[in-house]
Design an enzyme around this catalytic site. Sequence first.
Site, mmCIF file in Angstrom:
data_model
loop_
_atom_site.group_PDB
_atom_site.id
_atom_site.type_symbol
_atom_site.label_atom_id
_atom_site.label_comp_id
_atom_site.label_asym_id
_atom_site.label_seq_id
_atom_site.Cartn_x
_atom_site.Cartn_y
_atom_site.Cartn_z
ATOM 1 N N GLY A 145 0.793 -1.233 0.000
ATOM 2 C CA GLY A 145 0.000 0.000 0.000
ATOM 3 C C GLY A 145 0.820 1.275 0.000
ATOM 4 O O GLY A 145 0.336 2.323 0.429
ATOM 5 N N SER A 146 2.048 1.227 -0.535
ATOM 6 C CA SER A 146 2.884 2.436 -0.467
ATOM 7 C C SER A 146 2.332 3.568 -1.335
ATOM 8 O O SER A 146 2.393 4.736 -0.955
ATOM 9 C CB SER A 146 4.336 2.124 -0.831
ATOM 10 N N ASN A 147 1.765 3.244 -2.491
ATOM 11 C CA ASN A 147 1.156 4.293 -3.321
ATOM 12 C C ASN A 147 -0.127 4.823 -2.687
ATOM 13 O O ASN A 147 -0.414 6.020 -2.758
ATOM 14 C CB ASN A 147 0.882 3.784 -4.741
ATOM 15 N N HIS A 172 1.241 2.140 -13.525
ATOM 16 C CA HIS A 172 1.963 1.007 -14.117
ATOM 17 C C HIS A 172 3.450 1.343 -14.152
ATOM 18 O O HIS A 172 3.825 2.453 -14.552
ATOM 19 C CB HIS A 172 1.432 0.747 -15.533
ATOM 20 N N THR A 179 -8.936 0.716 -19.006
ATOM 21 C CA THR A 179 -9.889 0.262 -20.014
ATOM 22 C C THR A 179 -9.875 -1.263 -20.012
ATOM 23 O O THR A 179 -9.073 -1.891 -19.306
ATOM 24 C CB THR A 179 -9.519 0.778 -21.412
ATOM 25 N N LEU A 211 -5.636 -4.311 -21.247
ATOM 26 C CA LEU A 211 -4.654 -4.176 -20.164
ATOM 27 C C LEU A 211 -3.610 -3.099 -20.469
ATOM 28 O O LEU A 211 -2.955 -3.145 -21.513
ATOM 29 C CB LEU A 211 -3.968 -5.526 -19.919
ATOM 30 N N GLN A 254 9.347 7.794 -7.696
ATOM 31 C CA GLN A 254 8.620 8.673 -8.620
ATOM 32 C C GLN A 254 7.117 8.395 -8.597
ATOM 33 O O GLN A 254 6.307 9.313 -8.712
ATOM 34 C CB GLN A 254 9.169 8.522 -10.046
#
EC number: 2.1.2.2
Length: 198
Positions: A12-14, A113, A145, A148, A177
Amino acid sequence: MKNIVILISGSGSNMAAIARTAQKEHWPDKLGVRVAAVISNKPDAGGLALARDFGIATDVLSHRDFASRETFDAALLARIEAHAPQLVVLAGFMRILTPGFVEHYAGRLINIHPSLLPAFTGLHTHQRAIDMGCKVAGTTVHQVTAELDHGEILAQAVVPVLPFDTADTLAARILTQEHLIYPQAVRAFFALKKLSEA
């Protein structure tokens, strides 16, 4: 108040980067936006404890309890809808979502991604970039969408590939980043929405 629901499968870092930015920048007061819930498909996901530390409601829905991808996605959709979200954020959610689920949230479902899309969709992006001799790699926030890793690109960050990089060292620099651009992209989503509603 506009609600965000974040889906996770791991550390869960993002998600934490988004929650921390929302707190620091006072999104509820200044944007009328809040992270309403974090939902994981894995009961042992480390991000659940992090979310609770931020005072965010958490929920677990294990995909292992469902006979098919469709039945899991239907149950997941019901859990998400309980929070009336304006935006659903995939933050390390390691499930391929069914077309029906994606269609339901069209225009308000985003993912991050670890490559510079359209290059290196799918898995093992860092090693593939190194193997191809890429001089740069990076990360992309995009609309989700049915195809993928092919939705509209919302934000990207570029990271140099260094001569002695391994997949792990490159991944670590890219993750730094990700933690910067994902909160920015979420904030921009609501800023654009506000403009379009004006």
